[in-house]
Design a protein around this motif. Structure first.
Motif, short mmCIF file in Angstrom:
data_model
loop_
_atom_site.label_atom_id
_atom_site.label_comp_id
_atom_site.label_asym_id
_atom_site.label_seq_id
_atom_site.Cartn_x
_atom_site.Cartn_y
_atom_site.Cartn_z
N ARG A 22 0.81 -1.21 0.00
CA ARG A 22 0.00 0.00 0.00
C ARG A 22 0.85 1.26 0.00
O ARG A 22 0.52 2.23 -0.67
CB ARG A 22 -0.93 0.02 1.21
CG ARG A 22 -2.11 -0.89 1.08
CD ARG A 22 -3.00 -0.69 2.25
NE ARG A 22 -2.23 -1.05 3.45
CZ ARG A 22 -2.73 -1.58 4.54
NH1 ARG A 22 -4.00 -1.80 4.61
NH2 ARG A 22 -1.96 -1.89 5.56
N LEU A 23 1.93 1.26 0.77
CA LEU A 23 2.78 2.44 0.85
C LEU A 23 3.39 2.77 -0.51
O LEU A 23 3.38 3.92 -0.95
CB LEU A 23 3.88 2.25 1.89
CG LEU A 23 4.83 3.42 2.09
CD1 LEU A 23 4.07 4.64 2.59
CD2 LEU A 23 5.93 3.05 3.06
N LYS B 218 2.20 1.89 -3.42
CA LYS B 218 1.11 2.34 -4.30
C LYS B 218 0.73 3.78 -4.01
O LYS B 218 0.43 4.55 -4.92
CB LYS B 218 -0.10 1.43 -4.12
CG LYS B 218 0.05 0.07 -4.76
CD LYS B 218 -1.20 -0.75 -4.55
CE LYS B 218 -1.05 -2.13 -5.16
NZ LYS B 218 -2.24 -2.97 -4.91
N ARG B 219 0.77 4.17 -2.73
CA ARG B 219 0.44 5.53 -2.36
C ARG B 219 1.49 6.51 -2.91
O ARG B 219 1.16 7.57 -3.44
CB ARG B 219 0.36 5.65 -0.84
CG ARG B 219 -0.50 6.79 -0.39
CD ARG B 219 -0.75 6.83 1.10
NE ARG B 219 -1.11 5.54 1.65
CZ ARG B 219 -0.74 5.13 2.86
NH1 ARG B 219 0.00 5.88 3.62
NH2 ARG B 219 -1.11 3.95 3.30
N ILE B 220 2.77 6.15 -2.79
CA ILE B 220 3.84 6.99 -3.34
C ILE B 220 3.69 7.08 -4.86
O ILE B 220 3.83 8.15 -5.45
CB ILE B 220 5.22 6.44 -2.95
CG1 ILE B 220 5.44 6.51 -1.45
CG2 ILE B 220 6.33 7.21 -3.67
CD1 ILE B 220 6.66 5.77 -0.96
N CYS B 221 3.38 5.94 -5.48
CA CYS B 221 3.21 5.89 -6.94
C CYS B 221 2.05 6.79 -7.39
O CYS B 221 2.16 7.48 -8.40
CB CYS B 221 2.99 4.45 -7.38
SG CYS B 221 2.90 4.24 -9.15
N ALA B 222 0.96 6.79 -6.64
CA ALA B 222 -0.18 7.63 -7.00
C ALA B 222 0.19 9.11 -6.97
O ALA B 222 -0.20 9.88 -7.86
CB ALA B 222 -1.35 7.36 -6.05
N LYS B 223 0.98 9.50 -5.98
CA LYS B 223 1.42 10.90 -5.91
C LYS B 223 2.37 11.23 -7.06
O LYS B 223 2.32 12.32 -7.62
CB LYS B 223 2.07 11.18 -4.57
CG LYS B 223 1.07 11.18 -3.44
CD LYS B 223 1.67 11.54 -2.13
CE LYS B 223 0.58 11.47 -1.09
NZ LYS B 223 0.92 12.08 0.15
N LYS C 37 0.35 11.64 -10.25
CA LYS C 37 -0.37 12.90 -10.27
C LYS C 37 0.55 14.05 -10.69
O LYS C 37 0.16 14.91 -11.46
CB LYS C 37 -0.96 13.18 -8.88
CG LYS C 37 -2.00 14.28 -8.87
CD LYS C 37 -2.51 14.61 -7.48
CE LYS C 37 -2.99 13.39 -6.74
NZ LYS C 37 -3.49 13.71 -5.39
N ALA D 79 8.71 4.86 -7.20
CA ALA D 79 8.17 4.87 -5.84
C ALA D 79 9.03 3.99 -4.93
O ALA D 79 9.33 4.37 -3.79
CB ALA D 79 6.72 4.38 -5.84
#
Length: 179
Positions: free
Chosen positions: A85-86, A88-93, A96, A111
């Protein structure tokens, strides 16, 4: 199978990731330089008595090894196609802010690089903390060099990037066949 266009985009993304890696590789040496020049100037740094520095040294050495193990685990999971999850969260930012310039595999790999290189650089900061609390320049040197070795070990590789892209491609194929 990756298309030629994907490979070219991955190659371009790898170049920017190598730039990030090179900048992170400079950080431990900057800490060493600062410690080298500030050490003689800053004389009274012995805080906490006789027991604090040895226990801090041991604790931070164990934490440094734990950082390396966490980096290896996170990187291995992503290379097997199972990012956490971490990551994926970095990747999403990153997605963006980067828009269409990053290939999805390069985004995931970047990420992981940000995560692992941040943990690797923190090892050098452990040496800075020891130095500030009164330890010798030798331990700053050891922690900074260990940090540099870890950063070099987790350097960006095209093979890893292609592996992640292949896992993402395989995931798309299974999604298309299941519909």
């Amino acid at each position: 199978m990756l298309r030629q266009q994907d490979l070219e985009q991955l190659q371009s993304n790898l170049a920017s990731q190598k730039t990030l890696w090179a900048m992170m590789l400079l950080a431990p040496f900057i800490y060493l330089t600062i410690g080298y020049f500030l050490g003689p100037v800053w004389q009274d740094r012995s805080w906490g008595g006789e027991w604090l520095l040895p226990s801090m040294r041991l604790s931070l050495a164990i934490l440094a090894l734990a950082n390396v193990l966490v980096c290896r685990h996170v990187r291995a999971r992503v290379l097997r196609g199972h990012p956490g999850r971490l990551v994926k969260r970095i990747c999403a930012k990153l997605e963006k802010s980067a828009g269409d310039t990053l290939h999805p595999a390069a985004c995931l790999y970047q990420a992981v690089l940000v995560f692992c290189l941040g943990l690797a650089e923190s090892i050098a900061l452990f040496g800075v903390a020891l130095f500030v609390f009164g330890d010798s320049l030798v331990y700053l040197f050891l922690f900074a060099n260990f940090s540099a070795v870890v950063i070099i070990y987790f350097r960006p590789r095209m093979v890893d990037l292609i592996s992640i892209a292949a896992h993402l491609d395989a995931g798309k194929d299974t999604d298309e066949h299941s519909e």
